[in-house]
Write a protein that holds these residues in place. Structure first.
Motif, PDB file in Angstrom:
ATOM      1  N   ALA A  49      18.534 -43.237  38.391  1.00  0.00           N
ATOM      2  CA  ALA A  49      17.754 -42.595  37.330  1.00  0.00           C
ATOM      3  C   ALA A  49      16.452 -42.010  37.852  1.00  0.00           C
ATOM      4  O   ALA A  49      15.924 -41.045  37.286  1.00  0.00           O
ATOM      5  N   GLY A  50      15.907 -42.559  38.931  1.00  0.00           N
ATOM      6  CA  GLY A  50      14.647 -42.052  39.468  1.00  0.00           C
ATOM      7  C   GLY A  50      14.734 -40.599  39.898  1.00  0.00           C
ATOM      8  O   GLY A  50      13.897 -39.772  39.516  1.00  0.00           O
ATOM      9  N   ALA A  51      15.751 -40.262  40.681  1.00  0.00           N
ATOM     10  CA  ALA A  51      15.932 -38.880  41.126  1.00  0.00           C
ATOM     11  C   ALA A  51      16.233 -37.959  39.956  1.00  0.00           C
ATOM     12  O   ALA A  51      15.766 -36.812  39.912  1.00  0.00           O
ATOM     13  N   ASN A  52      17.011 -38.446  38.989  1.00  0.00           N
ATOM     14  CA  ASN A  52      17.361 -37.608  37.848  1.00  0.00           C
ATOM     15  C   ASN A  52      16.174 -37.362  36.926  1.00  0.00           C
ATOM     16  O   ASN A  52      16.068 -36.294  36.318  1.00  0.00           O
ATOM     17  N   ILE A  53      15.260 -38.348  36.811  1.00  0.00           N
ATOM     18  CA  ILE A  53      14.037 -38.129  36.028  1.00  0.00           C
ATOM     19  C   ILE A  53      13.204 -37.021  36.663  1.00  0.00           C
ATOM     20  O   ILE A  53      12.646 -36.163  35.974  1.00  0.00           O
ATOM     21  N   ALA A  54      13.114 -37.034  37.988  1.00  0.00           N
ATOM     22  CA  ALA A  54      12.350 -36.005  38.687  1.00  0.00           C
ATOM     23  C   ALA A  54      12.945 -34.616  38.451  1.00  0.00           C
ATOM     24  O   ALA A  54      12.221 -33.614  38.425  1.00  0.00           O
ATOM     25  N   LYS A  55      14.242 -34.530  38.248  1.00  0.00           N
ATOM     26  CA  LYS A  55      14.907 -33.246  38.029  1.00  0.00           C
ATOM     27  C   LYS A  55      14.813 -32.788  36.580  1.00  0.00           C
ATOM     28  O   LYS A  55      14.570 -31.609  36.304  1.00  0.00           O
ATOM     29  N   ALA A  56      15.035 -33.727  35.653  1.00  0.00           N
ATOM     30  CA  ALA A  56      15.205 -33.345  34.249  1.00  0.00           C
ATOM     31  C   ALA A  56      14.076 -33.771  33.334  1.00  0.00           C
ATOM     32  O   ALA A  56      13.998 -33.307  32.194  1.00  0.00           O
ATOM     33  N   GLY A  57      13.190 -34.654  33.789  1.00  0.00           N
ATOM     34  CA  GLY A  57      12.128 -35.133  32.922  1.00  0.00           C
ATOM     35  C   GLY A  57      12.682 -35.940  31.757  1.00  0.00           C
ATOM     36  O   GLY A  57      13.757 -36.544  31.858  1.00  0.00           O
ATOM     37  N   PRO A  58      11.995 -35.939  30.619  1.00  0.00           N
ATOM     38  CA  PRO A  58      12.442 -36.735  29.463  1.00  0.00           C
ATOM     39  C   PRO A  58      13.813 -36.340  28.924  1.00  0.00           C
ATOM     40  O   PRO A  58      14.448 -37.132  28.231  1.00  0.00           O
ATOM     41  N   SER A  59      14.270 -35.126  29.225  1.00  0.00           N
ATOM     42  CA  SER A  59      15.579 -34.698  28.719  1.00  0.00           C
ATOM     43  C   SER A  59      16.709 -35.547  29.287  1.00  0.00           C
ATOM     44  O   SER A  59      17.832 -35.517  28.761  1.00  0.00           O
ATOM     45  N   LEU A  60      16.417 -36.321  30.333  1.00  0.00           N
ATOM     46  CA  LEU A  60      17.453 -37.197  30.892  1.00  0.00           C
ATOM     47  C   LEU A  60      17.943 -38.180  29.836  1.00  0.00           C
ATOM     48  O   LEU A  60      19.116 -38.572  29.838  1.00  0.00           O
ATOM     49  N   ILE A  61      17.059 -38.567  28.934  1.00  0.00           N
ATOM     50  CA  ILE A  61      17.458 -39.476  27.845  1.00  0.00           C
ATOM     51  C   ILE A  61      18.570 -38.839  27.019  1.00  0.00           C
ATOM     52  O   ILE A  61      19.559 -39.490  26.665  1.00  0.00           O
ATOM     53  N   TRP A 204       7.089 -35.932  25.466  1.00  0.00           N
ATOM     54  CA  TRP A 204       7.070 -34.469  25.308  1.00  0.00           C
ATOM     55  C   TRP A 204       5.746 -33.821  25.718  1.00  0.00           C
ATOM     56  O   TRP A 204       5.633 -32.592  25.747  1.00  0.00           O
ATOM     57  N   ALA A 205       4.755 -34.602  26.054  1.00  0.00           N
ATOM     58  CA  ALA A 205       3.408 -34.049  26.296  1.00  0.00           C
ATOM     59  C   ALA A 205       3.282 -33.281  27.608  1.00  0.00           C
ATOM     60  O   ALA A 205       2.354 -32.485  27.761  1.00  0.00           O
ATOM     61  N   PHE A 206       4.165 -33.477  28.553  1.00  0.00           N
ATOM     62  CA  PHE A 206       4.027 -32.848  29.872  1.00  0.00           C
ATOM     63  C   PHE A 206       5.143 -31.824  30.073  1.00  0.00           C
ATOM     64  O   PHE A 206       6.223 -32.130  30.555  1.00  0.00           O
ATOM     65  N   GLN A 207       4.871 -30.610  29.639  1.00  0.00           N
ATOM     66  CA  GLN A 207       5.784 -29.471  29.750  1.00  0.00           C
ATOM     67  C   GLN A 207       7.029 -29.614  28.883  1.00  0.00           C
ATOM     68  O   GLN A 207       8.040 -28.965  29.124  1.00  0.00           O
ATOM     69  N   PHE A 210      12.297 -30.551  27.986  1.00  0.00           N
ATOM     70  CA  PHE A 210      13.071 -29.912  29.059  1.00  0.00           C
ATOM     71  C   PHE A 210      12.105 -29.203  30.012  1.00  0.00           C
ATOM     72  O   PHE A 210      12.036 -27.966  30.041  1.00  0.00           O
ATOM     73  N   PRO A 211      11.336 -29.925  30.813  1.00  0.00           N
ATOM     74  CA  PRO A 211      10.296 -29.309  31.645  1.00  0.00           C
ATOM     75  C   PRO A 211      10.834 -28.350  32.705  1.00  0.00           C
ATOM     76  O   PRO A 211      10.148 -27.401  33.084  1.00  0.00           O
ATOM     77  N   ASN A 212      12.045 -28.584  33.174  1.00  0.00           N
ATOM     78  CA  ASN A 212      12.624 -27.732  34.213  1.00  0.00           C
ATOM     79  C   ASN A 212      13.785 -26.889  33.709  1.00  0.00           C
ATOM     80  O   ASN A 212      14.559 -26.349  34.497  1.00  0.00           O
ATOM     81  N   GLY A 213      13.900 -26.783  32.398  1.00  0.00           N
ATOM     82  CA  GLY A 213      14.963 -25.982  31.821  1.00  0.00           C
ATOM     83  C   GLY A 213      16.225 -26.786  31.544  1.00  0.00           C
ATOM     84  O   GLY A 213      16.460 -27.831  32.155  1.00  0.00           O
ATOM     85  N   ILE A 214      17.036 -26.262  30.626  1.00  0.00           N
ATOM     86  CA  ILE A 214      18.271 -26.952  30.255  1.00  0.00           C
ATOM     87  C   ILE A 214      19.241 -27.008  31.429  1.00  0.00           C
ATOM     88  O   ILE A 214      19.972 -27.983  31.613  1.00  0.00           O
ATOM     89  N   GLY A 215      19.233 -25.968  32.265  1.00  0.00           N
ATOM     90  CA  GLY A 215      20.143 -25.934  33.417  1.00  0.00           C
ATOM     91  C   GLY A 215      19.920 -27.114  34.347  1.00  0.00           C
ATOM     92  O   GLY A 215      20.880 -27.764  34.787  1.00  0.00           O
TER      93      GLY A 215
END
Length: 489
Positions: A49-61, A204-207, A210-215
């Protein structure tokens, strides 16, 4: 017809169906329940989950929630099949019955491959975790000790396996619930070192969500699906459950709340306590959260929990590979010796072969670069997706048989019928496309192509030795088939 009768008929049929004779129904309700719970909590959550959080941010949930819905569809489809005919090695047996012997052969060996390569990775991970406390102990020594201990436990009896898995799962469940309670306390009351910055608004406060986009978020689905691997293990236990009609539906129906609590709930709390921008690949989000809160010995506690998660996965791998090899041997799709049971009613020869290959993996993982772990997990994910696809397609074919009056209806029908199964199939196809797009994960498709060639050659050899193996009728219950017996290899 009772489940015991179904299993017996299956074992006695001359058509080469799965042999259930000799297995001990030694898994009680509490063990099956905890195996089901533990199957939903693995290293994919604690570390991946650590690497995926870095990629997707809160949208990982949201990705975990979406994938969780699909996994529930898969498990309800499997549940309907299990209550129609509960057998050990169920995935291969259902593929064999509804899609044909070739698909049963491929599914059985592919699921076996998934657990062997997962075992390789988990043993290496466990040895690394031990180095956290004892850096002077060589990595291969720790891996070998764990391999021997779990191997011995699986040979003793299915009850020992169930008991070990029960306590491993208990540790994981307790740790996550404790983390959720502590995290909610930090967010609500503001205590600890993280109290000043912990807030629900961190989601949701930091970008944005979906901080890096839905893709980028969708690209994490392959890692998310790896985290869910092993939820189907409850199907492998069907032939050794004391009361499958009662325990299996209960274990499957509790899956949604397990996903809500252990994945969606745990990640939501962690991302409230720690801003998603502070997570890095290769660092467990649980370790980072404990460090931020400032709990004494927090890192050591989490390290112990992750160690149990790795050993739990390896323990499950040894259990399932032995049962799958016995199923293949019973259908003349593997050497006859792999189907033998020991005096303790365990498929000792099949387990021994699998453990030997896992041991080779320990050596390989010790000498190859760090990316080897990612490669192995991507291969396991691809193999898992194949298994899930076979469950879904078998369910669709089974429903057609029921509607046509050829097969008896299951006592545990999947909600939505085949519609949910088709939705899950489409989702798995999308995840496969994501794997093909990602350069690091794409290697699993190359390995899969090579594995397919090996299986095709193996199937051709077996057909030449035993032509009857490929002439079984599809979509007919094993006890109703009228075929010549297949010969053992």
């Amino acid at each position: 017809m009772t489940s015991t009768q179904v299993g017996k008929n299956t074992g006695d049929s001359a058509q080469g169906a799965t042999s259930e004779e000799g297995y001990e129904r030694g898994l009680g309700s509490r063990q099956v329940q905890m195996i089901a719970i533990g199957g939903a909590i693995g290293v994919g959550l604690f570390l991946g989950a650590g690497a995926n959080i870095a990629k997707a941010g809160p949208s990982l949930i949201l990705m975990y929630a979406l994938a969780g819905v699909i996994v529930f569809f898969i498990m309800r489809a499997l549940g309907e099949l299990l209550l129609y005919r509960p057998v050990s090695g169920s995935f291969a047996e259902y593929a064999r019955e509804f899609l044909g012997p070739f698909f049963g052969f491929v599914t059985g060996w592919t699921y076996w491959l998934m657990w062997v390569v997962t075992g390789m990775a988990e043993l290496t991970a466990a040895a690394i975790y031990v180095n956290f406390w004892f850096p002077s102990i060589p990595q291969w020594v720790s891996a070998l000790v764990f391999l021997v201990i779990l191997f011995g436990a699986n040979l003793i009896s299915v009850k020992i396996f169930g008991e070990i898995e029960f306590w491993f799962s208990m540790i994981k469940v307790t740790a996550i619930i404790g983390m959720i309670v502590i995290g909610l306390g930090v967010v609500t009351f503001g205590f600890s070192q993280a109290g000043d910055t912990a807030a629900v608004s961190n989601l949701w406060a930091f970008q944005g969500i979906f901080p890096n986009g839905i893709g980028s978020s969708l690209m994490t689905l392959q890692g998310v699906m790896f985290a869910y691997l092993a939820v189907e293990l409850v199907g492998v236990t069907a032939g050794e459950s004391e009361n499958p009609e009662e325990t299996l539906p209960k274990a499957i129906n509790t899956l949604p709340w397990r996903i809500i609590v252990f994945y969606v709930g745990a990640l939501s709390v962690i991302l409230m306590v720690v801003k998603w921008t502070e997570f890095e690949p290769g660092v467990s989000p649980f370790v980072a959260a404990f460090a931020k809160i400032g709990i004494p010995a927090g890192a050591a506690i989490v390290n112990f929990v992750v160690l149990t998660a790795a050993l739990s996965s390896c323990n499950s791998g040894m259990y399932s590979t032995g049962r799958m090899l016995r199923d293949l041997a019973a259908n003349s799709e593997a050497p006859k010796a792999l189907g033998k049971l020991s005096a303790t009613k365990t498929p000792a020869v099949g387990i021994t072969l699998s453990v030997a290959l896992m041991g080779i993996g320990v050596v390989l993982n010790y000498v190859v670069p760090e990316k080897a772990f990612a490669y192995v997990t991507s291969v396991a994910t691809a193999a898992g997706i194949w298994t899930w696809m076979m469950i879904l397609i078998s369910h669709i074919r089974y429903r057609r048989g029921v509607e046509a009056g050829r097969l008896r209806a299951s006592s545990f029908p999947a909600p939505g019928g085949t519609v949910c199964s088709w939705i899950a199939v489409a989702f798995l196809v999308m995840v496969t496309v994501m794997i093909a797009i990602d350069p690091d994960s794409r290697v699993s498709l190359y390995v899969g192509a090579g594995w397919a060639v090996c299986l095709a050659v193996g199937w051709a050899v077996m057909k030449s030795r035993n032509p009857h193996i490929a002439t079984r009728r599809v979509g007919v219950a094993p006890e109703e088939r009228d075929e010549e017996p297949v010969k053992s290899l």
